[in-house]
Design an enzyme around this catalytic site. Sequence first.
Site, PDB file in Angstrom:
ATOM      1  N   GLU A 161       4.044   9.119  -0.745  1.00 20.65           N
ATOM      2  CA  GLU A 161       2.483   8.954  -1.351  1.00 20.65           C
ATOM      3  C   GLU A 161       2.023  10.542  -1.709  1.00 20.65           C
ATOM      4  O   GLU A 161       1.555  10.370  -2.870  1.00 20.65           O
ATOM      5  CB  GLU A 161       1.375   8.758  -0.020  1.00 20.65           C
ATOM      6  CG  GLU A 161       0.206   8.697  -0.522  1.00 20.65           C
ATOM      7  CD  GLU A 161      -0.628   8.205   0.812  1.00 20.65           C
ATOM      8  OE1 GLU A 161      -0.247   8.046   1.881  1.00 20.65           O
ATOM      9  OE2 GLU A 161      -1.805   8.341   0.423  1.00 20.65           O
TER      10      GLU A 161
ATOM     11  N   ARG B 111     -11.677  18.058  10.307  1.00 17.08           N
ATOM     12  CA  ARG B 111     -10.803  16.792  10.403  1.00 17.08           C
ATOM     13  C   ARG B 111      -9.338  16.911  11.243  1.00 17.08           C
ATOM     14  O   ARG B 111      -9.257  15.989  11.855  1.00 17.08           O
ATOM     15  CB  ARG B 111     -10.668  16.173   8.823  1.00 17.08           C
ATOM     16  CG  ARG B 111      -9.523  14.936   8.951  1.00 17.08           C
ATOM     17  CD  ARG B 111      -9.522  14.193   7.742  1.00 17.08           C
ATOM     18  NE  ARG B 111      -8.269  13.462   7.753  1.00 17.08           N
ATOM     19  CZ  ARG B 111      -7.909  12.720   6.381  1.00 17.08           C
ATOM     20  NH1 ARG B 111      -8.679  12.582   5.601  1.00 17.08           N
ATOM     21  NH2 ARG B 111      -6.796  12.021   6.443  1.00 17.08           N
TER      22      ARG B 111
ATOM     23  N   LYS C 175      -3.878  -0.409  13.965  1.00 14.31           N
ATOM     24  CA  LYS C 175      -4.789   0.846  13.430  1.00 14.31           C
ATOM     25  C   LYS C 175      -6.152   0.637  13.696  1.00 14.31           C
ATOM     26  O   LYS C 175      -6.806  -0.405  13.025  1.00 14.31           O
ATOM     27  CB  LYS C 175      -4.526   0.884  11.956  1.00 14.31           C
ATOM     28  CG  LYS C 175      -5.301   1.901  11.099  1.00 14.31           C
ATOM     29  CD  LYS C 175      -4.991   1.990   9.574  1.00 14.31           C
ATOM     30  CE  LYS C 175      -6.084   2.920   8.764  1.00 14.31           C
ATOM     31  NZ  LYS C 175      -5.477   3.052   7.495  1.00 14.31           N
TER      32      LYS C 175
ATOM     33  N   TRP D  63     -14.214  12.624   2.617  1.00 12.42           N
ATOM     34  CA  TRP D  63     -12.971  12.453   3.559  1.00 12.42           C
ATOM     35  C   TRP D  63     -12.661  13.600   4.585  1.00 12.42           C
ATOM     36  O   TRP D  63     -11.533  13.595   5.127  1.00 12.42           O
ATOM     37  CB  TRP D  63     -11.888  11.987   2.681  1.00 12.42           C
ATOM     38  CG  TRP D  63     -12.052  10.700   1.925  1.00 12.42           C
ATOM     39  CD1 TRP D  63     -12.509  10.595   0.765  1.00 12.42           C
ATOM     40  CD2 TRP D  63     -11.606   9.566   2.499  1.00 12.42           C
ATOM     41  NE1 TRP D  63     -12.835   9.320   0.480  1.00 12.42           N
ATOM     42  CE2 TRP D  63     -12.074   8.373   1.412  1.00 12.42           C
ATOM     43  CE3 TRP D  63     -10.862   8.967   3.555  1.00 12.42           C
ATOM     44  CZ2 TRP D  63     -11.944   7.310   1.659  1.00 12.42           C
ATOM     45  CZ3 TRP D  63     -10.981   7.797   3.813  1.00 12.42           C
ATOM     46  CH2 TRP D  63     -11.181   6.786   2.676  1.00 12.42           C
TER      47      TRP D  63
ATOM     48  N   GLU E 213       0.705  -1.353  -0.008  1.00 15.04           N
ATOM     49  CA  GLU E 213      -0.119   0.008  -0.011  1.00 15.04           C
ATOM     50  C   GLU E 213       0.962   1.173  -0.041  1.00 15.04           C
ATOM     51  O   GLU E 213       1.798   1.186   0.874  1.00 15.04           O
ATOM     52  CB  GLU E 213      -0.704  -0.021   1.309  1.00 15.04           C
ATOM     53  CG  GLU E 213      -2.015   1.121   1.222  1.00 15.04           C
ATOM     54  CD  GLU E 213      -2.992   0.926   1.813  1.00 15.04           C
ATOM     55  OE1 GLU E 213      -3.506  -0.173   2.381  1.00 15.04           O
ATOM     56  OE2 GLU E 213      -3.669   1.802   2.276  1.00 15.04           O
TER      57      GLU E 213
ATOM     58  N   ASP F 263      -2.253  14.564   6.754  1.00 11.35           N
ATOM     59  CA  ASP F 263      -1.931  13.167   6.468  1.00 11.35           C
ATOM     60  C   ASP F 263      -0.619  13.363   5.334  1.00 11.35           C
ATOM     61  O   ASP F 263      -0.587  13.190   4.129  1.00 11.35           O
ATOM     62  CB  ASP F 263      -3.050  12.469   5.331  1.00 11.35           C
ATOM     63  CG  ASP F 263      -2.614  10.993   5.289  1.00 11.35           C
ATOM     64  OD1 ASP F 263      -1.968  10.477   5.857  1.00 11.35           O
ATOM     65  OD2 ASP F 263      -3.384  10.614   4.503  1.00 11.35           O
TER      66      ASP F 263
ATOM     67  N   GLU G  18       5.120   9.854  13.913  1.00  8.20           N
ATOM     68  CA  GLU G  18       5.210   8.681  12.467  1.00  8.20           C
ATOM     69  C   GLU G  18       5.365   9.803  11.270  1.00  8.20           C
ATOM     70  O   GLU G  18       4.497  10.709  11.085  1.00  8.20           O
ATOM     71  CB  GLU G  18       3.916   8.058  12.480  1.00  8.20           C
ATOM     72  CG  GLU G  18       3.697   7.270  11.223  1.00  8.20           C
ATOM     73  CD  GLU G  18       2.382   6.805  11.195  1.00  8.20           C
ATOM     74  OE1 GLU G  18       1.978   5.828  11.987  1.00  8.20           O
ATOM     75  OE2 GLU G  18       1.912   6.444  10.140  1.00  8.20           O
TER      76      GLU G  18
ATOM     77  N   GLU H 106     -10.413   4.421   8.838  1.00 11.51           N
ATOM     78  CA  GLU H 106     -10.663   4.353   7.589  1.00 11.51           C
ATOM     79  C   GLU H 106     -11.322   2.638   7.320  1.00 11.51           C
ATOM     80  O   GLU H 106     -10.888   1.700   6.902  1.00 11.51           O
ATOM     81  CB  GLU H 106      -9.298   4.315   6.879  1.00 11.51           C
ATOM     82  CG  GLU H 106      -8.776   5.873   6.892  1.00 11.51           C
ATOM     83  CD  GLU H 106      -7.578   6.130   5.997  1.00 11.51           C
ATOM     84  OE1 GLU H 106      -6.870   5.275   6.076  1.00 11.51           O
ATOM     85  OE2 GLU H 106      -7.438   7.243   5.743  1.00 11.51           O
TER      86      GLU H 106
ATOM     87  N   GLU I  45       7.211  21.726  -3.657  1.00 13.12           N
ATOM     88  CA  GLU I  45       6.028  22.368  -2.987  1.00 13.12           C
ATOM     89  C   GLU I  45       5.359  23.465  -3.798  1.00 13.12           C
ATOM     90  O   GLU I  45       4.193  23.866  -4.056  1.00 13.12           O
ATOM     91  CB  GLU I  45       6.685  22.986  -1.728  1.00 13.12           C
ATOM     92  CG  GLU I  45       5.657  23.666  -0.986  1.00 13.12           C
ATOM     93  CD  GLU I  45       6.059  24.254   0.214  1.00 13.12           C
ATOM     94  OE1 GLU I  45       7.339  24.406   0.393  1.00 13.12           O
ATOM     95  OE2 GLU I  45       5.240  24.484   1.230  1.00 13.12           O
TER      96      GLU I  45
END
Length: 643
Positions: A363, A306, A252, A505, A129, A335, A357, A256, A475
């Site tokens: 990603e 969120r 986890k 989301w 993933e 995220d 983390e 999700e 960026e």
Amino acid sequence: MKKDASFSYRAWLQPGNIEKTTSSNVFAEGDNCSFAQEECILGIAELAVDCDVSLCIDEKLPAEGYSVKFSENCVKISGGCTSGLLYGVYGFLARVRMGECPTTLDFSSKPAVAMRVINHWDNGDGSVERGYAGKSLLWKDGKLGYDLDRLKDYARLLASVGINQISVNNVNVRPLTAKLLTDEGLKDLVIVAEIFRPFGIKLIVGVHFDSPCWIGGLKTSDPADEKVAVFWKEAAARVYNAVPDLAGFLVKADSEFNLGPLAFGHTQDIGANVIAKALQPFGGILYWRCFVYNCLQDWRDTTIDRPKAAYDTFFPIDGKFEPNVILQIKHGPSDFQVREPNSPLLGAMKNTRQAIEFQVTQEYTGQQKDMYNWAVQWEEVFSQPFNENRTTRDLVGSGKEVEAVVAVNNTGDDDNWCGHLLSQLNLYALGRLAWDASLTAEAITKEWVSLTFGKKAEIFEPIVKMLMDSRHTYEKYNAPLGICWMVCIHHHYGPSVDGYEYMKWGTYHRADTKAIGVDRTSKGTNYTSQYQPHVRDIYENLETCPEEMVLYFHRLAYDHKLKSGKTLLQHIYDTHFEGVEEVEGFIKTWESLKGLIPDEAYTSVRARFDMQLENAKEWRDVINSYFYRKTGIADAQGRKIYE
Ligand code: GCW
């Protein structure tokens, strides 16, 4: 030809195509040294170091620490334990490879953080993933399966930068990987543990909160149910019987579509503690992720924000977790976006153990097609203030508040490990920063470039410069000023400004014809109140809010004047044009290296740059056209914007 003879397969400390012979002697004092001795011989042969080396364990040194000192014609490497000794060997080899003379060496080192962890998001079918470097190094055909030599090299790669724990399966646990807790799955885990053990690396197993039903035959996974507690105790005992030095479990939950305690009306501590208690007799850790949020939000509802979710969920239950629970907190509240503030949860809980983390895998940062130096961003993360006196670096560097540095890996079975050769730097950097949070991105980048390409100025300097620029270039053509999320849905490569805008989301920019951004100050969602007062005030105030993330906190009109004197809109146009130009510049620089670096390295990176240029142009045109169409205001410099 053996694979490891090729440049692409090699990484900074991988032995090349070498014989295990050397003119120097390696003496070991005590049996414990024999593995390090073997590693040392390998490295010395590679480097052709012409001096004797003696290895010993010195229990007076910090456990994983080491010292390296030349005296009486011999380099003496001492480690506080076998891992410390091994790190000393790698430290020695790295210094020599970077050009230091063995006879002048006199240094010592120890890690700031006890747990330096890589998480694999690898699935049982061999897919990874958010993996951009081929298939899993660990899984094949539904079970742990690997190329033994390759896995050993991988273990060396990780140990050479001080990584001491890895999780072997995706946090999104599926039935195939859930089997790791069964006798069948454990057979393979035992073998993998044997490969990593000599390198001082302990395994972590990702477990599903619903395992009591999935593999235990129970009708519920409610953590308050006695049968569920018994299931976890038996599972832990079974796993530790097979792998007694396992580091622990990783969960986890409530995230999700993964089940968690919330489904049974419990807070997170109730869910975590039942598993943590089962691990306690064996000294196991439970890593419990804080990526808990409602991914089924209604985009019409502007009251839910969120980024507030992790703090709202965990801060009120500070102190309620068992002592072997470590809460794993993503560095930002969103995220792993290209720009976001630090999570207000980091350091806020005084009575709960914490890990930070990161994502080494790219990603949202170019998926190892685009060049991206994470170390530059991580240095910025570490430099963000926690309160008036301390930065995040202090929280991590003391090894107290933040005891573990965790990152999602970027490796796979691609020849060069990472898809993009230059992405190897990110894995290297993660290990180095977990070891010593005070290192600068530039120092780390220079180390990696010199270990990989050597130190000749005409090669070293341009590569270092490109890598140092790469984060800001990316960026520039990405989402502006910390707004985040303007990516294509699901796969997350390339621009789609409104891709997530009308979805569940919780990732909205709320652009209209006049303004963009979510007001997260006390006048808006009040997200800012989650920070320590000093930091809250910085973000609340438009004057003091760092401009590069101003749209994370404030809703601004397109004609808002930035400190540069430009309007917000003109800044967006300019940065997106510049981003593409800078990628063109990278290509020119790289082309100047043709013939100076190994062909294979040259060609593979050159091909990646074509993909990056296409991506940068796509971002430029989609973003600029989007805002031009919203506002009707043309670029002040009259450059081409598609209508
Ligand atoms: O960034 C998101 C990813 C998911 C991932 C999730 C997480 C493993 O898009 O693929 O799932 O984060 O961190 O759990």
